[in-house]
Design a protein around this motif. Structure first.
Motif: not given
Length: 231
Positions: A129-147
């Motif tokens: 339930d979110y408003s389409g923000y790309p920086d709320c997606r799981p793939e962003f979170i995992r990428s940041f974690e790797a960074m």
């Protein structure tokens, strides 16, 4: 002494639930709130109240003026969309998206984590339930974690950073139900993108509509105070 975790706390429904979950996971939270030039500054007042009520001993507030970047209805002279349908919310990235906001916020949280000796970060992003923000997606979170492993002294010295996004796969109703079980008082929280001068919610922006829908579907009374006086 409990292990520390840095929790991004906006004073909203999601981040408050996330704080409760971090505490339930056994962490000693260090809360980080960001004053980024948002028009809904009331959320920072709510964040302070949430942190105090929930017994957080270490609360930091960082100021960065994203109005100088602009490009969002939350920081620029752009009208906040109102009365949109769920279908409309799900088919585009809305003008309430703040460019690179979560990347910036997580970077600040990562820096604070290094300073306080934490390797766990909590962020209340939601991909259902979110408003389409790309920086709320799981793939962003995992990428940041790797960074984070590559961008920090702690990381290159062997520390392993974990970005917890425990709300990611939950609906708003499920988030509220989980928070209620943890004793969260949602009357303290603020979600509206376009509140009035008294901090009352407009009831018509995407965030208000998703929040109201969540309470209704969760079967939990909505404690939100709206501009029309409805509670």
């Amino acid at each position: 002494m409990a292990k520390r975790a840095v929790v991004l706390l906006s004073g909203g429904l999601d981040s408050t639930t996330c704080l409760a979950m971090a505490k339930a996971d056994g962490f000693e939270p260090v809360c980080l709130s960001i004053a980024y030039g948002q028009r809904h500054l009331v959320e920072l007042e709510r964040a302070r109240k949430v942190a105090t009520t929930m017994g957080v001993r270490d609360v930091r507030v960082v100021t960065v003026d994203l109005r100088q970047v602009g490009g969002s209805a939350l920081t620029d002279d752009i009208p906040v969309p109102k009365d949109r349908t769920e279908d409309a919310m799900s088919h585009d990235v809305p003008v309430t998206y703040v460019p690179a906001r979560n990347a910036l916020f997580l970077s600040m949280a990562l820096g604070l984590a290094e300073v306080v000796g934490a390797t766990d970060l909590y962020i209340g992003v939601n991909a259902v339930d979110y408003s389409g923000y790309p920086d709320c997606r799981p793939e962003f979170i995992r990428s940041f974690e790797a960074m984070a492993q590559l961008a920090t002294k702690a990381g290159v010295e062997g520390a392993t950073f974990k970005v917890h996004a425990p709300l990611s796969g939950l609906t708003k109703a499920q988030i509220i139900q989980a928070g209620v079980k943890l004793g969260v008082d949602y009357g303290m929280t603020h979600s509206c993108y376009d509140p009035d001068a008294q901090g009352r919610a407009c009831g018509r922006c995407d965030s208000c509509l998703l929040r109201a829908k969540g309470f209704q579907e969760a079967g939990v009374p909505d404690p939100t105070v709206y501009t029309n006086g409805v509670r």
